[in-house]
Design an enzyme around this catalytic site. Sequence first.
Site, PDB file in Angstrom:
ATOM      1  N   PRO A  24       2.479 -40.854  -2.305  1.00 40.40           N
ATOM      2  CG  PRO A  24       4.568 -40.089  -3.078  1.00 40.40           C
ATOM      3  CD  PRO A  24       3.377 -39.674  -2.228  1.00 40.40           C
ATOM      4  N   GLY A  25       3.657 -43.105  -1.207  1.00 40.43           N
ATOM      5  CA  GLY A  25       4.228 -44.237  -0.491  1.00 40.43           C
ATOM      6  C   GLY A  25       5.551 -43.974   0.185  1.00 40.43           C
TER       7      GLY A  25
ATOM      8  CD  GLU B 166      -4.123 -41.575  -2.267  1.00 41.38           C
ATOM      9  OE1 GLU B 166      -4.980 -40.810  -2.740  1.00 41.38           O
ATOM     10  OE2 GLU B 166      -3.334 -41.248  -1.348  1.00 41.38           O
TER      11      GLU B 166
ATOM     12  CG  ASP C  14       1.725 -36.142   5.522  1.00 43.62           C
ATOM     13  OD1 ASP C  14       2.506 -35.590   6.286  1.00 43.62           O
ATOM     14  OD2 ASP C  14       1.571 -35.787   4.343  1.00 43.62           O
TER      15      ASP C  14
ATOM     16  CB  CYS D 191       4.418 -30.670   3.322  1.00 40.77           C
ATOM     17  SG  CYS D 191       3.086 -30.815   2.113  1.00 40.77           S
TER      18      CYS D 191
END
Length: 425
Positions: free
Chosen positions: A93-94, A114, A158, A211
């Site tokens: 989401p930035g 994105e 990521d 993550c």
Amino acid sequence: MNETAPLRRSFRLVCTPEQTPLVEELLTAQGFAFEPEPFSPLVRRLVREPFPLGRSLAAFWGYIYIQDRSSMLPPLALNPRPGDRVLDVCASPGSKTGLLAQLVGPTGLVLGNEPTRPRLANLRRNLAGLNLLQAATCSWPGEGLPLPDASWDAIQLDPPCSGWGTTDKNPQAVKMWQGDKLKPLIDLQRKLLAKSARLLRPGGRLVYSTCTTNVNENEEQVLFAVNELGLEVVPLPPFPGFVFAEPERPGCGGTLRVDEDASNAQGFYIALLHKPGAPKTAPTLSENIRSTASYRPLPPAFLKDFGMSPELLPPGELGIFEGSLRFLPAAALSFLPASLRWQGMSLGKASAQGAIPSPRLRVLLDPAPSRIPRLDLDDTAQLERLLQGVSFDTGLAGKEASLFWHGLPLGRLRLKNGRALWSEK
């Protein structure tokens, strides 16, 4: 009301160093209490939250961004220099894109990519709300980005992952991603790593982060980058305020595995990689967005009619494109091909008749506007009522006013017969 926020709840300041005391004062005036995080001067940790932080005045005007502590580490590990060109391959989401934009400063460029359209809209909305004019966005499959090879100073990767480190928010993550379901993810991560290695210039740096706590998506991917792609691991010093577990594969020393429980933060894995070789000058492209028929440049002087200063613009251009007023960073204009179909930051609305900047475009507000009056408030309760639709008399003439709080620029108000009204239109 929740009088005591969980200690893991953190946010970062999105302002200049000179504005930091005022932003902190704005938060304190609404009852929030916080303390510095030791790993970055930009980050604070909540210790009291009288109401949700996302509803604070500082959040509304884009002076803070709520973000998990671990999620801030990859951009800090990449540590781009002011003026660098940075690619964020999987940006929405930035959160990391915005922090990278803060680090490269107004003369740099961060391109947030994105591939998913709904997530792309969220990315653009978040960056615009933070007034980060040095960020641009595009939407391509990361492994198919049409960008010149060996051209980027730094890359943040990521990628989509199993999310095993986010079980506090997603308790089903470990059950969802097991066995055969993991293989497509791992394959995609390798494709994205290979593409990123090609786009990185010799001497450039790449952060690979996830993550998840899954070794196949972490250390095994780093070994793939070293053994198959020719990248080198750059050892990262541990960030203060976190506890890190030892890497789970030989050859991955210096990569960081956040201990979720001991750090009171999401489980994260961060590896800094270097592309060997002598740095080369990136190509300058003659083809750019200015060549498209739907682009119409605007003179920066038009900003004065809205209480803004053209002198506060970073290097770049203003233009109307696809019904929006947009800022096009100079680095993007000289570096990104028009075939990429990228967008500069939306600064407001536009039509055939002209352009109207967003009321929340605070970063360009002139402290001494010449064409509209300035209103400087010192009462947060009055600001809160204003956002709830309550007008008040100012005694000012005209149709608009620049809004400040103790000298901190906030946005633009409408005036009707001298009464202040907040409107997003």
